[in-house]
Design an enzyme around this catalytic site. Structure first.
Site, PDB file in Angstrom:
ATOM      1  CB  SER A 142      17.845  77.884 121.167  1.00  0.00           C
ATOM      2  OG  SER A 142      17.875  76.633 122.026  1.00  0.00           O
ATOM      3  CE1 TYR A 155      13.267  75.132 118.766  1.00  0.00           C
ATOM      4  CE2 TYR A 155      15.468  74.802 119.751  1.00  0.00           C
ATOM      5  CZ  TYR A 155      14.547  75.424 119.663  1.00  0.00           C
ATOM      6  OH  TYR A 155      14.146  76.685 120.629  1.00  0.00           O
TER       7      TYR A 155
HETATM    8  P1  NAD Z   1       5.887  79.823 121.793  1.00  0.00           P
HETATM    9  O1  NAD Z   1       5.119  78.661 121.282  1.00  0.00           O
HETATM   10  O2  NAD Z   1       5.173  80.334 123.351  1.00  0.00           O
HETATM   11  O3  NAD Z   1       5.526  80.951 120.861  1.00  0.00           O
HETATM   12  C1  NAD Z   1       5.820  80.544 119.432  1.00  0.00           C
HETATM   13  C2  NAD Z   1       5.304  81.721 118.630  1.00  0.00           C
HETATM   14  O4  NAD Z   1       5.307  81.371 117.297  1.00  0.00           O
HETATM   15  C3  NAD Z   1       3.752  81.987 118.964  1.00  0.00           C
HETATM   16  O5  NAD Z   1       3.261  83.427 118.770  1.00  0.00           O
HETATM   17  C4  NAD Z   1       3.251  81.096 117.831  1.00  0.00           C
HETATM   18  O6  NAD Z   1       1.810  81.477 117.398  1.00  0.00           O
HETATM   19  C5  NAD Z   1       4.242  81.531 116.732  1.00  0.00           C
HETATM   20  N1  NAD Z   1       4.200  80.730 115.562  1.00  0.00           N
HETATM   21  C6  NAD Z   1       4.185  79.490 115.399  1.00  0.00           C
HETATM   22  N2  NAD Z   1       4.307  78.642 114.198  1.00  0.00           N
HETATM   23  C7  NAD Z   1       4.227  79.857 113.459  1.00  0.00           C
HETATM   24  C8  NAD Z   1       4.000  79.906 112.003  1.00  0.00           C
HETATM   25  N3  NAD Z   1       4.059  78.845 111.040  1.00  0.00           N
HETATM   26  N4  NAD Z   1       3.993  81.201 111.504  1.00  0.00           N
HETATM   27  C9  NAD Z   1       3.857  82.286 112.548  1.00  0.00           C
HETATM   28  N5  NAD Z   1       4.074  82.277 113.697  1.00  0.00           N
HETATM   29  C10 NAD Z   1       4.119  80.953 114.209  1.00  0.00           C
HETATM   30  O7  NAD Z   1       7.349  79.638 122.029  1.00  0.00           O
HETATM   31  P2  NAD Z   1       8.393  80.549 122.824  1.00  0.00           P
HETATM   32  O8  NAD Z   1       9.162  79.482 123.777  1.00  0.00           O
HETATM   33  O9  NAD Z   1       8.288  81.793 122.981  1.00  0.00           O
HETATM   34  O10 NAD Z   1       9.416  80.575 121.614  1.00  0.00           O
HETATM   35  C11 NAD Z   1       9.807  81.640 120.736  1.00  0.00           C
HETATM   36  C12 NAD Z   1      11.351  81.598 120.286  1.00  0.00           C
HETATM   37  O11 NAD Z   1      12.379  81.221 121.315  1.00  0.00           O
HETATM   38  C13 NAD Z   1      11.454  80.194 119.383  1.00  0.00           C
HETATM   39  O12 NAD Z   1      12.239  80.450 118.046  1.00  0.00           O
HETATM   40  C14 NAD Z   1      12.150  79.346 120.195  1.00  0.00           C
HETATM   41  O13 NAD Z   1      12.595  78.412 119.701  1.00  0.00           O
HETATM   42  C15 NAD Z   1      12.934  80.104 121.017  1.00  0.00           C
HETATM   43  N6  NAD Z   1      13.499  79.396 122.330  1.00  0.00           N
HETATM   44  C16 NAD Z   1      12.686  79.006 123.224  1.00  0.00           C
HETATM   45  C17 NAD Z   1      13.094  78.541 124.372  1.00  0.00           C
HETATM   46  C18 NAD Z   1      12.440  78.159 125.593  1.00  0.00           C
HETATM   47  O14 NAD Z   1      12.558  77.445 126.449  1.00  0.00           O
HETATM   48  N7  NAD Z   1      10.803  78.439 125.632  1.00  0.00           N
HETATM   49  C19 NAD Z   1      14.547  78.597 124.434  1.00  0.00           C
HETATM   50  C20 NAD Z   1      15.361  78.771 123.521  1.00  0.00           C
HETATM   51  C21 NAD Z   1      14.799  79.286 122.578  1.00  0.00           C
END
Ligand code: NAD
Length: 260
Positions: A142, A155
């Site tokens: 991130s 985080y």
């Molecule tokens: P999201 O909430 O859409 O997806 C998260 C996924 O993780 C889902 O499939 C969920 O079911 C799964 N998950 C949650 N808890 C879990 C557990 N205990 N065991 C197994 N799976 C689990 O989120 P996203 O935005 O797609 O995020 C994905 C990654 O990207 C994360 O690591 C997040 O920190 C990172 N990220 C997101 C953003 C953003 O703006 N969305 C920015 C930077 C980084």
């Protein structure tokens, strides 16, 4: 096809970024193990939809905060789809609160999921990659792996941690045909972002629009959310042979956020 015959494990792939990456890998011919939480019917529909691209697609709902569940997930992937060639550590969660009010169980959960789970998948998947002399490990970090924001102590700590883990493992396997990188998106429009809006509204006493424009996109100079397809395209590029020299990198995809 680019990834024909390869096996990929994408954690947190029932939604958001992970789902787009899993779909992208499958479209290039990789067999894919999906993982994550959600409605069983919706997950099965997603699995079948990706499988219709013509590759084997599995699903395992392992809770990645549990090391034994991770061991079962990695074993099941190898047993049903083949040894893991491409590991995408993507599952993550967020909680927003000032550090002196941060619930201890949320801290532990975020560190377990956003950082420690990647340690376990990496240590378990690496021996097979080393044996075959090829591997790709891609960690979704991130912008918060490079800079901080208030109220996100767990985080930010976990994401800085995964950037360090990425660099360390990259050095350890640099001569083994395995690259290890992280992708660091700014704000991507996914359920994770959408779900933190109510907490931020409460924490800062703001409207939904103010949170979106003045908090979330405040630091993102393009004033555009990153898309999941953009992240998936970069992950796919990292799987190419042309990307063999990219290792130990923290690749920003943040609309200019961390250029400031
Ligand atoms: P999201 O909430 O859409 O997806 C998260 C996924 O993780 C889902 O499939 C969920 O079911 C799964 N998950 C949650 N808890 C879990 C557990 N205990 N065991 C197994 N799976 C689990 O989120 P996203 O935005 O797609 O995020 C994905 C990654 O990207 C994360 O690591 C997040 O920190 C990172 N990220 C997101 C953003 C953003 O703006 N969305 C920015 C930077 C980084």
């Amino acid at each position: 096809m680019l990834l024909e015959g390869k096996t990929a494990l994408v954690t947190g792939s029932t939604s958001g970024i992970g789902l787009a990456v899993a779909r992208g890998l499958a479209a290039e011919g990789a067999k894919v193990m999906l993982n994550g939480f959600g409605d069983a019917g919706a997950i099965e529909a997603t699995r079948a939809d990706i499988e219709s691209l013509g590759v084997a697609v599995g699903f395992d709902g392992a809770d990645l905060t549990q090391p034994e569940a991770i061991e079962r997930l990695v074993r099941r992937t190898a047993d049903t789809l083949g040894p893991i060639d491409i590991l995408v550590n993507n599952a993550g969660m967020q909680h927003v609160a000032p550090v002196d009010q941060f619930p201890v169980e949320k801290w532990n959960q975020i560190l377990a999921l956003n950082l420690t789970a990647a340690f376990h998948t990496i240590r378990l998947a690496l021996p097979d990659m080393k044996a075959r002399g090829w591997g790709r490990i891609i960690n979704t970090a991130s912008a918060h792996s490079l800079v901080a924001s208030p109220n996100k102590s767990a985080y930010v700590a976990a994401k800085h941690g995964i950037a360090g883990l990425t660099k360390t493992v990259a050095l350890e396997v640099a001569q083994a045909g395995i690259t290890v990188n992280c992708i660091s998106p700014g704000y991507v429009w996914t359920p994770l972002v959408e779900n933190q809006i109510p907490d931020t509204m409460r924490a800062r006493g703001l409207t939904r629009e103010a949170v979106m424009n003045d908090v979330l996109l405040a630091a993102q100079p393009t004033k555009q959310f990153v898309t999941v397809d953009q992240v998936a395209a970069l992950a796919l590029f990292l799987c190419r042979d042309e990307a063999a020299a990219i290792t130990g990198a923290n690749l920003s995809m943040d609309g200019g956020w961390t250029a400031q």
